[in-house]
Design a protein around this motif. Structure first.
Motif, PDB file in Angstrom:
ATOM      1  N   PRO A   1       6.726  -2.301   4.847  1.00 53.24           N
ATOM      2  CA  PRO A   1       5.949  -1.053   4.778  1.00 53.24           C
ATOM      3  C   PRO A   1       4.987  -1.084   3.604  1.00 53.24           C
ATOM      4  O   PRO A   1       5.231  -1.743   2.589  1.00 53.24           O
ATOM      5  CB  PRO A   1       7.028   0.024   4.593  1.00 53.24           C
ATOM      6  N   SER A   2       3.876  -0.366   3.756  1.00 57.18           N
ATOM      7  CA  SER A   2       2.826  -0.347   2.737  1.00 57.18           C
ATOM      8  C   SER A   2       2.790   1.015   2.057  1.00 57.18           C
ATOM      9  O   SER A   2       3.001   2.054   2.698  1.00 57.18           O
ATOM     10  CB  SER A   2       1.467  -0.654   3.371  1.00 57.18           C
ATOM     11  N   HIS A   3       2.511   0.985   0.738  1.00 56.26           N
ATOM     12  CA  HIS A   3       2.409   2.212  -0.045  1.00 56.26           C
ATOM     13  C   HIS A   3       1.092   2.199  -0.816  1.00 56.26           C
ATOM     14  O   HIS A   3       0.579   1.135  -1.179  1.00 56.26           O
ATOM     15  CB  HIS A   3       3.579   2.334  -1.012  1.00 56.26           C
ATOM     16  N   PRO A   4       0.526   3.378  -1.078  1.00 55.11           N
ATOM     17  CA  PRO A   4      -0.782   3.430  -1.767  1.00 55.11           C
ATOM     18  C   PRO A   4      -0.786   2.761  -3.135  1.00 55.11           C
ATOM     19  O   PRO A   4      -1.819   2.255  -3.572  1.00 55.11           O
ATOM     20  CB  PRO A   4      -1.047   4.942  -1.889  1.00 55.11           C
ATOM     21  N   ASP A   5       0.345   2.762  -3.838  1.00 56.54           N
ATOM     22  CA  ASP A   5       0.377   2.202  -5.190  1.00 56.54           C
ATOM     23  C   ASP A   5       0.774   0.724  -5.220  1.00 56.54           C
ATOM     24  O   ASP A   5       1.013   0.169  -6.299  1.00 56.54           O
ATOM     25  CB  ASP A   5       1.324   3.005  -6.080  1.00 56.54           C
ATOM     26  N   ASP A   6       0.863   0.058  -4.066  1.00 56.71           N
ATOM     27  CA  ASP A   6       1.168  -1.372  -4.051  1.00 56.71           C
ATOM     28  C   ASP A   6       0.049  -2.159  -4.724  1.00 56.71           C
ATOM     29  O   ASP A   6      -1.133  -1.801  -4.629  1.00 56.71           O
ATOM     30  CB  ASP A   6       1.349  -1.874  -2.615  1.00 56.71           C
ATOM     31  N   LEU A   7       0.433  -3.255  -5.369  1.00 58.45           N
ATOM     32  CA  LEU A   7      -0.547  -4.094  -6.059  1.00 58.45           C
ATOM     33  C   LEU A   7      -1.593  -4.613  -5.088  1.00 58.45           C
ATOM     34  O   LEU A   7      -2.802  -4.569  -5.350  1.00 58.45           O
ATOM     35  CB  LEU A   7       0.179  -5.258  -6.741  1.00 58.45           C
ATOM     36  N   ILE A   8      -1.149  -5.138  -3.960  1.00 56.48           N
ATOM     37  CA  ILE A   8      -2.018  -5.509  -2.841  1.00 56.48           C
ATOM     38  C   ILE A   8      -1.285  -5.109  -1.568  1.00 56.48           C
ATOM     39  O   ILE A   8      -0.129  -4.693  -1.608  1.00 56.48           O
ATOM     40  CB  ILE A   8      -2.365  -7.022  -2.820  1.00 56.48           C
ATOM     41  N   ARG A   9      -1.948  -5.248  -0.444  1.00 55.11           N
ATOM     42  CA  ARG A   9      -1.306  -4.920   0.826  1.00 55.11           C
ATOM     43  C   ARG A   9      -0.211  -5.949   1.113  1.00 55.11           C
ATOM     44  O   ARG A   9      -0.460  -7.145   1.095  1.00 55.11           O
ATOM     45  CB  ARG A   9      -2.349  -4.911   1.948  1.00 55.11           C
ATOM     46  N   PRO A  10       1.021  -5.504   1.359  1.00 59.79           N
ATOM     47  CA  PRO A  10       2.090  -6.452   1.668  1.00 59.79           C
ATOM     48  C   PRO A  10       1.868  -7.087   3.034  1.00 59.79           C
ATOM     49  O   PRO A  10       1.020  -6.655   3.820  1.00 59.79           O
ATOM     50  CB  PRO A  10       3.355  -5.582   1.641  1.00 59.79           C
ATOM     51  N   GLY A  11       2.651  -8.128   3.340  1.00 60.02           N
ATOM     52  CA  GLY A  11       2.518  -8.783   4.635  1.00 60.02           C
ATOM     53  C   GLY A  11       3.007 -10.218   4.598  1.00 60.02           C
ATOM     54  O   GLY A  11       3.772 -10.618   3.711  1.00 60.02           O
ATOM     55  N   LEU A  12       2.551 -11.008   5.569  1.00 56.16           N
ATOM     56  CA  LEU A  12       2.938 -12.406   5.691  1.00 56.16           C
ATOM     57  C   LEU A  12       1.879 -13.303   5.060  1.00 56.16           C
ATOM     58  O   LEU A  12       0.679 -13.074   5.223  1.00 56.16           O
ATOM     59  CB  LEU A  12       3.125 -12.775   7.166  1.00 56.16           C
ATOM     60  N   PHE A  13       2.346 -14.338   4.370  1.00 58.75           N
ATOM     61  CA  PHE A  13       1.451 -15.278   3.692  1.00 58.75           C
ATOM     62  C   PHE A  13       1.909 -16.705   3.969  1.00 58.75           C
ATOM     63  O   PHE A  13       3.100 -16.974   4.150  1.00 58.75           O
ATOM     64  CB  PHE A  13       1.455 -15.033   2.181  1.00 58.75           C
ATOM     65  N   LYS A  14       0.919 -17.626   4.000  1.00 57.85           N
ATOM     66  CA  LYS A  14       1.196 -19.056   4.105  1.00 57.85           C
ATOM     67  C   LYS A  14       1.187 -19.641   2.696  1.00 57.85           C
ATOM     68  O   LYS A  14       0.274 -19.354   1.924  1.00 57.85           O
ATOM     69  CB  LYS A  14       0.122 -19.745   4.945  1.00 57.85           C
ATOM     70  N   GLY A  15       2.192 -20.455   2.366  1.00 58.90           N
ATOM     71  CA  GLY A  15       2.275 -20.988   1.014  1.00 58.90           C
ATOM     72  C   GLY A  15       2.633 -22.455   0.981  1.00 58.90           C
ATOM     73  O   GLY A  15       3.302 -22.971   1.872  1.00 58.90           O
TER      74      GLY A  15
END
Length: 508
Positions: free
Chosen positions: A272-286
């Motif tokens: 889930p996403s919140h307005p005060d998150d550092l960036i938009r959360p989600g899936l990333f390739k690393g």
């Protein structure tokens, strides 16, 4: 029905102006997002409405009713009609015109058919993690035209972390019959063949291939292995023989043996996403050292952020929390020349770790004092923060972009990897927005002796971040997965937290 009205308004009543090619999930999503701007369609719908309700209109007499075309019916009526037809008639309807095809590509009809005809499969739409030993994976089950299809999403070829995800179909369900459905296994190189899906419970299902001979290639295991290397790694056996041979044989064995028999999937949700998150959360390739590229889920939990592995490796399996970022303790990097010195970066990070240890000891002492304790938490000292000092928690949300990193407005802070820090790719951003103290999970083969070691979380931009593993002297670069996933939202924050615990417990 408003969704159908938006998606289905294309083309005049004379028929189809163009054919739409079939494609993967990305093409299907793009087709669903095309706007409804056809003036001819608006005219037809206005005429249909007038015929239905206006006194003396064209629909008032039987002669005009005979001239009424099926294409002139409102989209919501067409949805009702199509939903009541046998599945075997729907492919023919899809070939009539673009408008009919567009209607049949929406989820509305198929969701109803899942309830009425394919009630056994109504819970499988969404994101899933296959149980493939420590390797995990990402499966996206979607309605795609006349099928329900399970697409396995794979990271790009190592080390091109910014490239788009690859995907291939693993199974599909035919929505063709009124009272039955056909399940096909898509794995292998000999085309679709008979398979089976069993719904274990609401958030778990399994697949089984009934014709595993279709997975075999004429050239035997050696040809299968070489083909798999080309497809999954983008390299030949000779290129990586000395580097990864033992690990690749193990991965291929587990991969094929699981698909030859029965594979279980467990539901996962997007964070889930919140307005005060550092960036938009989600899936990333690393990037993960010699293990290549893996998929990580970035989520925010108050003043901490976590990276949970969706795919894994023999050292750190899927489901484990690979990195944790303490958003209360920002690290101010030195100038570029000083940053090149690994000892300087190490000193900054270890200073923060020691400060955290002291804070934890202080908090532990206050708790030991019980209700009668005379001490109270001390306020942070005022004044300019030296390099490596923490950023007060209440300021983290305010310190955005280049300003938070100590750079001029509109600029990023210069960034370079210290000498001696290894990276799978040298194509990393040379500016960053801010950095935080974090810990990374490391372990031996088979997840033996796991421990958390200090590191640095580097936020480059909205879609990329990095992590320096201090003990390993290694750098991982992460890039956002840009694909759109439907039916993947958690019903509640509690459900998301429970999901994280469940997938982690499978490998603990």
């Amino acid at each position: 029905m408003a969704v159908c009205a938006r998606l289905c308004g294309v083309g005049p009543s004379r028929g189809c102006r163009r054919r739409q090619p079939r494609g993967g999930p990305a093409e299907a999503a793009a087709a669903d997002s095309e706007p409804d701007t056809d003036p001819e369609e608006e005219r037809i719908e206005a005429g249909a409405a007038a015929a239905a309700g206006a006194p003396g209109g064209r629909g008032a007499g039987p002669q005009s009713a005979a001239r009424c075309s099926l294409l002139e019916l409102p989209p919501e009526l067409l949805v009702e009609i199509f939903a009541s037809l046998p599945g075997t008639d729907l492919p023919s309807l899809a070939r009539v015109c673009t408008r009919f095809r567009r209607i049949l590509h929406t989820d509305t009809i198929w969701r109803r058919r899942c309830r009425e005809v394919l009630h056994r499969y109504r819970h499988i739409l969404g994101l899933w993690q296959p149980d493939i030993g420590p390797y995990g994976g990402l499966l996206n089950v979607v309605v795609d035209g006349l099928f329900i299809i399970g697409w396995m999403y794979l990271p790009p070829h190592d080390p091109h972390v910014d490239d788009p995800m690859r995907f291939k179909p693993l199974f599909r369900v035919h929505l063709m019959e009124r009272k039955s459905a056909t399940v096909e296994c898509m794995y292998g190189h000999r085309g679709p063949h008979n398979g089976h899906i069993q719904i274990v419970k609401k958030d778990e299902f399994s697949t089984k291939c009934n014709q595993t001979d279709h997975h075999r290639m004429s050239g035997g295991r050696q040809e299968e292995f070489r083909t798999w290397l080309r497809e999954e790694w983008g390299r030949t056996l000779e290129d990586i023989f000395h580097e990864h041979m033992q690990e690749l044989i193990l991965m291929k064995f587990i991969y094929t043996s699981q698909y030859d028999n029965c594979l279980t999937y467990r539901r996962i949700y997007l964070p889930p996403s919140h307005p005060d998150d550092l960036i938009r959360p989600g899936l990333f390739k690393g990037t993960y050292g010699s293990h290549g590229l893996e998929i990580v889920m970035l989520s925010f939990h108050g003043k901490r952020a976590r990276g949970t592995k969706i795919t894994g490796d023999p050292n750190i399996p899927a489901g484990q929390q690979t990195v944790e970022i303490d958003l209360r303790h920002r690290i101010q990097l030195p100038d570029v020349e000083s940053l090149r010195n690994f000892s300087e970066l190490s000193r900054l990070v270890l200073d923060v770790r020691e400060r955290l240890r002291q804070e934890q000891q202080q908090e532990s002492g206050l708790e030991d004092g019980g209700a009668g304790g005379r001490q109270s938490p001390r306020e942070p000292q005022q004044g300019p923060a030296p390099p490596g000092a923490e950023l007060p928690a209440e300021k983290v949300g305010e310190a955005g972009g280049a300003e938070a990193a100590g750079a001029q407005p509109g600029q990023g802070q210069p960034f370079v990897l210290p000498v001696g820090v290894s990276s799978r790719s040298e194509d990393y951003p040379r500016t960053c927005r801010m950095c935080f103290y974090g810990t990374g999970l490391i372990a031996g083969h088979g997840f033996t002796s796991p421990e958390r070691t200090p590191g640095v979380f580097i936020l480059f931009d909205e879609d990329r971040f990095g992590f320096i593993w201090l003990e390993l002297k290694s750098f991982s670069l992460y890039s956002r997965v840009q694909a759109t996933f439907r039916n993947a939202e958690a019903p509640s924050p509690q459900a998301f937290e429970e999901m994280l615990k469940n997938i982690q417990s499978l490998t603990s």
